[in-house]
Design a protein around this motif. Structure first.
Motif, PDB file in Angstrom:
ATOM      1  N   UNK A 202      -6.033  -8.152   2.056  1.00 12.19           N
ATOM      2  CA  UNK A 202      -7.025  -9.017   1.435  1.00 12.19           C
ATOM      3  C   UNK A 202      -8.206  -8.256   0.835  1.00 12.19           C
ATOM      4  N   UNK A 203      -8.298  -6.985   1.139  1.00 11.67           N
ATOM      5  CA  UNK A 203      -9.411  -6.175   0.646  1.00 11.67           C
ATOM      6  C   UNK A 203      -9.233  -5.860  -0.844  1.00 11.67           C
ATOM      7  N   UNK A 204     -10.360  -5.758  -1.550  1.00  7.12           N
ATOM      8  CA  UNK A 204     -10.358  -5.389  -2.964  1.00  7.12           C
ATOM      9  C   UNK A 204     -10.459  -3.875  -3.057  1.00  7.12           C
ATOM     10  N   UNK A 205      -9.630  -3.290  -3.933  1.00  8.28           N
ATOM     11  CA  UNK A 205      -9.634  -1.847  -4.168  1.00  8.28           C
ATOM     12  C   UNK A 205      -9.686  -1.576  -5.667  1.00  8.28           C
TER      13      UNK A 205
ATOM     14  N   UNK B  99       1.708  -0.378   4.200  1.00  8.60           N
ATOM     15  CA  UNK B  99       2.739   0.333   4.938  1.00  8.60           C
ATOM     16  C   UNK B  99       2.284   1.779   5.098  1.00  8.60           C
ATOM     17  N   UNK B 100       3.073   2.611   5.694  1.00  5.36           N
ATOM     18  CA  UNK B 100       2.671   3.949   6.125  1.00  5.36           C
ATOM     19  C   UNK B 100       1.743   4.673   5.138  1.00  5.36           C
ATOM     20  N   UNK B 101       2.186   4.951   3.943  1.00  2.00           N
ATOM     21  CA  UNK B 101       1.362   5.701   2.987  1.00  2.00           C
ATOM     22  C   UNK B 101       1.093   4.917   1.705  1.00  2.00           C
ATOM     23  N   UNK B 102       1.339   3.614   1.740  1.00  2.00           N
ATOM     24  CA  UNK B 102       1.176   2.840   0.520  1.00  2.00           C
ATOM     25  C   UNK B 102       0.628   1.444   0.731  1.00  2.00           C
ATOM     26  N   UNK B 103       0.384   0.807  -0.407  1.00  2.00           N
ATOM     27  CA  UNK B 103      -0.117  -0.568  -0.416  1.00  2.00           C
ATOM     28  C   UNK B 103       0.649  -1.369  -1.456  1.00  2.00           C
ATOM     29  N   UNK B 104       0.878  -2.626  -1.140  1.00  2.00           N
ATOM     30  CA  UNK B 104       1.449  -3.571  -2.094  1.00  2.00           C
ATOM     31  C   UNK B 104       0.281  -4.401  -2.605  1.00  2.00           C
ATOM     32  N   UNK B 105       0.213  -4.558  -3.914  1.00  2.00           N
ATOM     33  CA  UNK B 105      -0.891  -5.272  -4.539  1.00  2.00           C
ATOM     34  C   UNK B 105      -0.495  -6.696  -4.881  1.00  2.00           C
ATOM     35  N   UNK B 106      -1.450  -7.589  -4.863  1.00  2.00           N
ATOM     36  CA  UNK B 106      -1.198  -8.984  -5.205  1.00  2.00           C
ATOM     37  C   UNK B 106      -0.953  -9.139  -6.705  1.00  2.00           C
ATOM     38  N   UNK B 107      -1.685  -8.382  -7.503  1.00  2.33           N
ATOM     39  CA  UNK B 107      -1.681  -8.579  -8.952  1.00  2.33           C
ATOM     40  C   UNK B 107      -0.530  -7.896  -9.691  1.00  2.33           C
TER      41      UNK B 107
ATOM     42  N   UNK C 162       7.842  -1.969  -3.338  1.00  2.00           N
ATOM     43  CA  UNK C 162       6.997  -2.786  -4.202  1.00  2.00           C
ATOM     44  C   UNK C 162       5.560  -2.305  -4.237  1.00  2.00           C
ATOM     45  N   UNK C 163       5.297  -1.161  -3.589  1.00  2.00           N
ATOM     46  CA  UNK C 163       3.922  -0.686  -3.471  1.00  2.00           C
ATOM     47  C   UNK C 163       3.630   0.620  -4.171  1.00  2.00           C
ATOM     48  N   UNK C 164       2.373   1.006  -4.031  1.00  2.00           N
ATOM     49  CA  UNK C 164       1.844   2.234  -4.624  1.00  2.00           C
ATOM     50  C   UNK C 164       1.237   3.095  -3.528  1.00  2.00           C
ATOM     51  N   UNK C 165       1.181   4.397  -3.747  1.00  4.69           N
ATOM     52  CA  UNK C 165       0.571   5.303  -2.795  1.00  4.69           C
ATOM     53  C   UNK C 165      -0.908   4.982  -2.629  1.00  4.69           C
ATOM     54  N   UNK C 166      -1.382   4.990  -1.385  1.00  5.65           N
ATOM     55  CA  UNK C 166      -2.780   4.657  -1.077  1.00  5.65           C
ATOM     56  C   UNK C 166      -3.770   5.560  -1.800  1.00  5.65           C
ATOM     57  N   UNK C 167      -3.375   6.792  -2.062  1.00  2.29           N
ATOM     58  CA  UNK C 167      -4.302   7.754  -2.668  1.00  2.29           C
ATOM     59  C   UNK C 167      -4.690   7.376  -4.094  1.00  2.29           C
ATOM     60  N   UNK C 168      -4.007   6.415  -4.673  1.00  2.50           N
ATOM     61  CA  UNK C 168      -4.318   5.983  -6.034  1.00  2.50           C
ATOM     62  C   UNK C 168      -5.460   4.965  -6.084  1.00  2.50           C
ATOM     63  N   UNK C 169      -6.020   4.622  -4.923  1.00  2.00           N
ATOM     64  CA  UNK C 169      -7.046   3.575  -4.846  1.00  2.00           C
ATOM     65  C   UNK C 169      -8.206   4.006  -3.970  1.00  2.00           C
ATOM     66  N   UNK C 170      -9.341   3.371  -4.185  1.00  2.88           N
ATOM     67  CA  UNK C 170     -10.489   3.502  -3.299  1.00  2.88           C
ATOM     68  C   UNK C 170     -11.014   2.099  -3.032  1.00  2.88           C
TER      69      UNK C 170
END
Length: 91
Positions: free
Chosen positions: A5-8, A41-49, A57-65
């Protein structure tokens, strides 16, 4: 690090390396755009948009802040101040 639910903010949508199968997913991301965390998940996030073509279905966490609300509020206040200054000059 992140919560559901957090915005990045996207800070990196550059290709992984030439001909990587997930590079097409990175073109869906816009740097400096705000997204909402739907799953983690472990090293990534799935985005709503937008969804990645990666099996998760996700992206590596390092691509976001995390979205810095303080920074956004400061920028908004500066813009409002500039608009007020322009309105005073025009009057």
């Amino acid at each position: 690090m992140f919560k559901i639910g957090e915005k990045v903010v996207c800070v990196n949508n550059k290709p992984i390396y030439k001909n990587h199968p997930c590079n097409d997913s990175l073109t869906k991301l816009e740097e400096k755009e705000i997204y909402t965390i739907e799953k983690i998940y472990f090293d990534g996030v799935v985005l709503k948009e937008v969804k990645s073509s990666h099996f998760s279905g996700g992206y590596n966490k390092s691509r976001f802040r995390k979205l810095d609300h303080t920074f956004a509020e400061e920028v908004t206040a500066r813009i409002e101040e500039e608009i007020n200054q322009e309105n005073l000059v025009e009057a």
